[in-house]
Design an enzyme around this catalytic site. Structure first.
Site, PDB file in Angstrom:
ATOM      1  N   LYS A   9      58.244 -19.939-107.968  1.00  0.00           N
ATOM      2  CA  LYS A   9      56.494 -19.605-106.851  1.00  0.00           C
ATOM      3  C   LYS A   9      56.414 -20.614-106.206  1.00  0.00           C
ATOM      4  O   LYS A   9      56.991 -22.096-106.329  1.00  0.00           O
ATOM      5  CB  LYS A   9      55.338 -19.349-107.601  1.00  0.00           C
ATOM      6  N   TYR A  49      53.344  -6.809-106.651  1.00  0.00           N
ATOM      7  CA  TYR A  49      52.349  -7.066-107.631  1.00  0.00           C
ATOM      8  C   TYR A  49      51.574  -5.951-107.708  1.00  0.00           C
ATOM      9  O   TYR A  49      50.252  -6.056-107.632  1.00  0.00           O
ATOM     10  CB  TYR A  49      52.195  -8.218-107.436  1.00  0.00           C
ATOM     11  N   PHE A  57      41.371 -11.364-109.210  1.00  0.00           N
ATOM     12  CA  PHE A  57      42.532 -12.131-109.168  1.00  0.00           C
ATOM     13  C   PHE A  57      43.320 -11.322-108.104  1.00  0.00           C
ATOM     14  O   PHE A  57      44.697 -12.846-107.514  1.00  0.00           O
ATOM     15  CB  PHE A  57      43.255 -12.816-110.210  1.00  0.00           C
ATOM     16  N   ARG A 102      56.743 -22.911-118.673  1.00  0.00           N
ATOM     17  CA  ARG A 102      54.748 -22.959-117.768  1.00  0.00           C
ATOM     18  C   ARG A 102      53.898 -24.167-119.445  1.00  0.00           C
ATOM     19  O   ARG A 102      52.906 -25.324-119.039  1.00  0.00           O
ATOM     20  CB  ARG A 102      53.730 -21.390-118.414  1.00  0.00           C
ATOM     21  N   ASN A 112      51.059 -20.797-111.989  1.00  0.00           N
ATOM     22  CA  ASN A 112      52.535 -20.952-113.029  1.00  0.00           C
ATOM     23  C   ASN A 112      53.215 -20.977-112.834  1.00  0.00           C
ATOM     24  O   ASN A 112      54.526 -20.722-113.805  1.00  0.00           O
ATOM     25  CB  ASN A 112      52.011 -19.752-113.796  1.00  0.00           C
ATOM     26  N   HIS A 115      57.763 -16.976-111.956  1.00  0.00           N
ATOM     27  CA  HIS A 115      57.609 -15.111-112.423  1.00  0.00           C
ATOM     28  C   HIS A 115      59.261 -14.532-113.245  1.00  0.00           C
ATOM     29  O   HIS A 115      59.966 -14.968-112.825  1.00  0.00           O
ATOM     30  CB  HIS A 115      56.941 -13.873-111.541  1.00  0.00           C
ATOM     31  N   GLU A 126      62.304  -4.381-109.529  1.00  0.00           N
ATOM     32  CA  GLU A 126      62.047  -5.595-108.916  1.00  0.00           C
ATOM     33  C   GLU A 126      63.416  -6.347-107.991  1.00  0.00           C
ATOM     34  O   GLU A 126      63.895  -6.373-106.834  1.00  0.00           O
ATOM     35  CB  GLU A 126      61.182  -6.591-109.474  1.00  0.00           C
TER      36      GLU A 126
END
Ligand SMILES: Nc1ncnc2c1ncn2[C@@H]1O[C@H](COP(=O)(O)OP(=O)(O)OP(=O)(O)O)[C@@H](O)[C@H]1O
Ligand SMILES: [Mg+2]
Length: 153
Positions: A9, A49, A57, A102, A112, A115, A126
């Site tokens: 990320k 997502y 969030f 993490r 974090n 993914h 995905e």
């Protein structure tokens, strides 16, 4: 053999953790079968997502994921989805076990660093979204010494 989808990320890229994170997958013995660095747009972030749309969030998550480049990988191995989630650790870095990505590098619930697909179905969805051109097929010679023949039944 399964193929799973992971991406480092924006926080992981900005913190210079791409090499460290990829190393954890490589040293585990997993095979890299796709890689790309890109800036995610709102359309791709929303599709990726989609399951979280409507949650409190979600707006912050889309803003975060589109804020700076990410680096995506397709990762192959026996039980690659579960093995990768184990390497990654719990969602919140403050709760993730030491030894996980993490747990070792994070202190945040949102930022974090990485993914990882949470099921074979998610991985297939995905991978089609992020690697529409497909992933690579090639023999990883060290698989002969990474897996017992019975692992591959
Ligand atoms: N309560 C929360 N507050 C802030 N951000 C959150 C929260 N819950 C989830 N997120 C963000 O949304 C992402 C997706 O949440 P999810 O529940 O799918 O966790 P995950 O499967 O561990 O993470 P990912 O899907 O990114 O691999 C999280 O990784 C995190 O970046
Ligand atoms: Mg998830």
């Amino acid at each position: 053999m399964e193929t799973t989808f992971i991406f480092v990320k924006p926080d992981g890229v900005q913190r210079g953790l791409v090499g460290e994170i990829l190393n954890r997958f490589e040293r585990k013995g997993l095979q890299v079968v796709g890689a790309k660095m890109l800036r995610v747009d709102e359309d791709l972030a929303g599709k990726h997502y989609a399951e979280h749309e409507g949650k409190p969030f979600y707006p912050g998550l889309i803003k975060f994921i589109t804020s700076s480049p990410i680096m995506a990988f397709a990762i192959r191995g026996v039980d690659a989805v579960t093995v990768s989630r184990t390497l990654i650790g719990a969602t919140n870095g403050r709760k993730a076990d030491p030894g996980t990505i993490r747990g070792d590098f994070g202190l945040s619930g949102g930022f974090n660093m990485i993914h990882g697909s949470d099921s074979i179905e998610s991985a297939n969805r995905e991978l089609a979204l992020w690697f529409p051109e497909g992933t690579l097929e090639y023999d990883k010679s060290s698989n002969l010494w990474t897996y017992d023949p019975s692992d591959l039944d």
